[in-house]
Scaffold this motif. Sequence first.
Motif, short mmCIF file in Angstrom:
data_model
loop_
_atom_site.label_atom_id
_atom_site.label_comp_id
_atom_site.label_asym_id
_atom_site.label_seq_id
_atom_site.Cartn_x
_atom_site.Cartn_y
_atom_site.Cartn_z
N PHE A 71 -25.90 19.89 40.42
CA PHE A 71 -25.09 19.28 39.37
C PHE A 71 -23.63 19.16 39.80
CE2 PHE A 71 -27.97 19.69 35.62
CZ PHE A 71 -27.64 18.48 35.03
N LEU A 75 -21.60 15.72 40.13
CA LEU A 75 -20.59 15.43 39.12
C LEU A 75 -19.22 15.22 39.77
CD1 LEU A 75 -22.76 15.97 37.06
CD2 LEU A 75 -21.27 17.60 35.91
N ALA A 76 -18.91 16.06 40.74
CA ALA A 76 -17.60 15.95 41.40
C ALA A 76 -17.48 14.66 42.20
CB ALA A 76 -17.37 17.15 42.31
N ALA A 77 -18.62 14.09 42.57
CA ALA A 77 -18.60 12.82 43.30
C ALA A 77 -18.65 11.64 42.34
CB ALA A 77 -19.76 12.76 44.28
N GLY A 78 -18.64 11.91 41.04
CA GLY A 78 -18.70 10.82 40.07
C GLY A 78 -20.12 10.44 39.71
N GLY A 79 -21.03 11.40 39.79
CA GLY A 79 -22.43 11.12 39.46
C GLY A 79 -22.76 11.45 38.02
N ARG A 80 -23.66 10.70 37.46
CA ARG A 80 -24.28 11.05 36.18
C ARG A 80 -25.73 11.39 36.49
NH1 ARG A 80 -23.73 6.14 32.97
NH2 ARG A 80 -23.59 5.18 35.03
N PRO A 97 -21.15 6.70 42.63
CA PRO A 97 -20.40 5.70 43.39
C PRO A 97 -21.10 5.49 44.73
CG PRO A 97 -18.92 7.36 42.48
CD PRO A 97 -20.32 7.86 42.27
N THR B 302 -22.04 22.61 34.10
CA THR B 302 -21.01 23.19 34.95
C THR B 302 -19.79 23.64 34.14
OG1 THR B 302 -19.98 21.03 35.34
CG2 THR B 302 -21.68 21.73 36.90
N HIS B 368 -12.09 18.94 39.74
CA HIS B 368 -13.51 18.61 39.52
C HIS B 368 -13.66 17.66 38.32
CE1 HIS B 368 -17.87 19.33 39.35
NE2 HIS B 368 -17.73 19.54 38.06
N ARG B 371 -12.18 14.18 38.94
CA ARG B 371 -13.07 13.37 39.77
C ARG B 371 -14.23 12.83 38.93
NH1 ARG B 371 -12.86 13.39 45.17
NH2 ARG B 371 -15.11 13.15 45.34
N TYR B 372 -14.83 13.70 38.13
CA TYR B 372 -15.96 13.25 37.32
C TYR B 372 -15.55 12.10 36.39
CZ TYR B 372 -19.66 12.98 33.91
OH TYR B 372 -20.64 12.49 33.10
N LEU B 375 -14.37 8.88 38.49
CA LEU B 375 -15.37 8.25 39.37
C LEU B 375 -16.61 7.77 38.62
CD1 LEU B 375 -15.06 10.66 42.44
CD2 LEU B 375 -14.23 8.30 42.24
N THR B 376 -16.87 8.32 37.43
CA THR B 376 -18.01 7.80 36.66
C THR B 376 -17.63 6.54 35.88
OG1 THR B 376 -17.44 9.28 34.84
CG2 THR B 376 -19.20 10.01 36.33
#
Lengths: 443, 459
Positions: A71, A75-80, A97, B302, B368, B371-372, B375-376
């Motif tokens: 997770f 999340l830190a990479a911009g993921g859902r 991304p 998180t 963190h 970024r979330y 980037l989302t």
Amino acid sequence: MPDIAYPLAERTLANGLRVFVSADHTVPTVTVNIWVKVGSRDEVAGRTGLAHLFEHLMFQGSRNVPSGEHFSALLAAGGRVNATTWFDRTNYFETVPKGALELALWLEADRHGRLLDAVTQENLDNQRDVVKEEKRQRYDNSPYGNAMRDVYATIFPQGHPYHHPTIGSMADLEAATLADVHAFFAEHYGPNNSVLTIVGDVTEAEAFGLVEKHFGPLRPTATARVEGTMPVLPPLTEPVRFEHRGPVPNDRLYLAFRLPADGTEDFLAVGLAMDILGGLSSSRMVERLVRTETIATGLSAHPMGLAGGVSLGIVSADVLEGIDPEVVERAICEELERFAAAGPTDEELEAAVAETERSWLSALAGQDERADQISHYAALYDDPGYVNSFLDRVRAVTAAEIRAAATAYLLPQQRAVVAYLVDVEPGQAATSPTISAEDGVQR
Amino acid sequence: MTPEAVDNPEALPRPDVRPAEPFVVPLPVRERLDNGLTVLRYDMPGQYIHSVRLAIPIALHQEPLAKEGVATIMARTLDEGTARHTALEFARLLERRGVALGAGVGESGLSLDIDVAKRHLDYALDLLRQALVEPAFPSDQVERHISTRLAEIEQERSIAGHRAAAEFWSTYFDPASRASRPVGGRAETVAAVTREDVLAFHARHVAPDEATLVIAGDFTGIDVIASISRALGGWTAQPAYQAPPARPTPDVAPDRARIVVVDRPESVQTEVLVGAPGPDRQVEGGWAPYPLLGFMLGGGPTARLDALLREDKGYTYGVRASFRPRRREGVFLTSGSVRADATVDAVRLLLGVLDGAREGFTDEEVAHGVRYLTLTAPGRYATADAVADEAAALAYDGLTTGFTGQTLRDLTGMDADRVSAAYRRFVDGRWTVVLVGDAAGFIDGVRDLGRGDVTVVPA
């Protein structure tokens, strides 16, 4: 109209993993969507809920990924990120991304190939507690929360793979052991029992290359489930009934029907029949029960597609206070009979098709949902192109076919009724005796 | 232990993430029609379903006190018969071209939504016009929607989350304030609504003057503004029209910092809802810290609340926290369902996390979260409906998605000191707490927490 034609490329790795790529450069994101061909239908007696509990453990770390980092890294990479479990499958997905696509595939490959190194008794106990709270929140502490469980138990025979709900029972969740988790992974998880779809801002060559790089080395360790082997479960031949009395705000009826399996032309036809009967605001049952006779405050109908020889159709109605639920049930049955006798009008068919078209195009507008549908129809029906062919197939269904499907699957005598009724005398027993649906199974 | 060893080769080294491309939130082309209607257009190639959102500001305290809920009944009956069509005819007209029309009322006003395939846009806009300008509000349909709303009130009472919310608003806001009571009205006020009330409310409050229409979709080959002008250019306010008042003043109850327990014997869980005042979007210092704070505290597994209450303790399926802007000021809300026999410890820990956050957030947490959220954004604003929903929500505040873009830019420069100061500015340890569950099981323990007066009310 500008009909949809999403690009679609397919490759199967040497280890059996089927990979689909649909490039879409309108947004700089990519969805990774994995369907594993295991769901609650594959659970054994005494271990209901295990497929879903297992899905939770997939987020608690794998050989190279500490607990919780799947997770946090995405999340830190911009993921859902999420996953869901259902009767026929378990799916895992993230939209990231495009620069994080390789990280997503690396994380997925590690947990789909190297999970067990990280599964501990502590993780199992914690996620068991979390799942029990999920069950309480979504089902046990909600007035109609267990109604669908009762529908499955009433319409599908004891022992049938769809007889029990995906969330399982408290006793079975309690009984799950680390050994069960290991055995479950060994049997069901592996590239040869999964489908992986990538939709988004990536070229086919790059996507296939990255999947090969990270999933290619995994060995075909799973027992691959073969689809289409569950026997056909024909419709009920006489009504069955389950009544629950409890602290519900109003009487609610669920009329359930055994429908043909998804992926068939019959399922499309019977789905349109359900829309016309009760799925739209202009539907017959809505017009009569809700708008004209005002004996129900709401009514809906929808098909629930399943892969294993049978699907489920549900008509549900909220009974207006002071109205006898039997009156509502009788009106629904009369409309079923009337429809089976004469079929839909041209105008009704036009509306059902138009509504299907809009909701399908809305669903496919996002990369995430598009990827899920590609995985869905590839994994269960070997038909990844369904995203592009579905609307043409719906438009090809005729009024005569809809009527024939209604006659075969939506007659009053084929109904299973689950009634959630207001408990008029406080303190009375919460549940009345059950008549179970034990007839008609072909094995 | 392992029946068949799954012995896969070692993984490749963990890949790096390539930097994301800069993202610009879609911005509208803005126009104002002669009748005052503001139109915001978002051309989104490839989005074949067009999303239309009409935002009409209405202040709910403009409802007559004894008829609260009339705005909701009006919204729900706009398409239940018009000057030219019966309710059934209208439903058929919508559905034969797959037009999804919805209408509802919230704290900010009336909203009408349409989703429709591109080729049926003109058809759909004409039906929107008829619902908006020519509703007939037939008595039988008004009566039907009143009984539906009455049944809905009973259903909401039976659902722990809804019950908690109702009790929260009536505790948090001053009893004299409209916001302390349900948006859709109470049983006695809804039952008093008549067709004439609905007609009068429509005449007074539904007009283009302060309204904003948002449309998002693939505009290739079509003239959207011409279509909208044709459909809605002739819409004008009725003589009885009253413009919405300026932003209402806040009216928080002076004794809001207390605990209310809604007693539901035999509940297997306790629904927890905790709140305190928060900012609105115009807050000094900027809105950007607040979505970030919500994410860091209650934005998923998180976040601080779930890390403790879900992943460590296993008390809950999940706890969510967010700052909710209102027209003026806002509310910071935290909610979740916890195991009944863990209620006291869960509430103690939950309040401990919220209070403890006044000591600040770490640079790592902030980075963190930033970024979330940044980037989302490309994925969150990728579809016509998502963009149109965001734009419509902002329109009530006179803002556009330019505000969303500004917030995202502001986030990229966020540091821990600024976020922590923003939190301390609103959170002072005085909480409104609502618990819906089996009071007998936890009431003494909750009193012993020492977090203010404890009142028990029936479900």
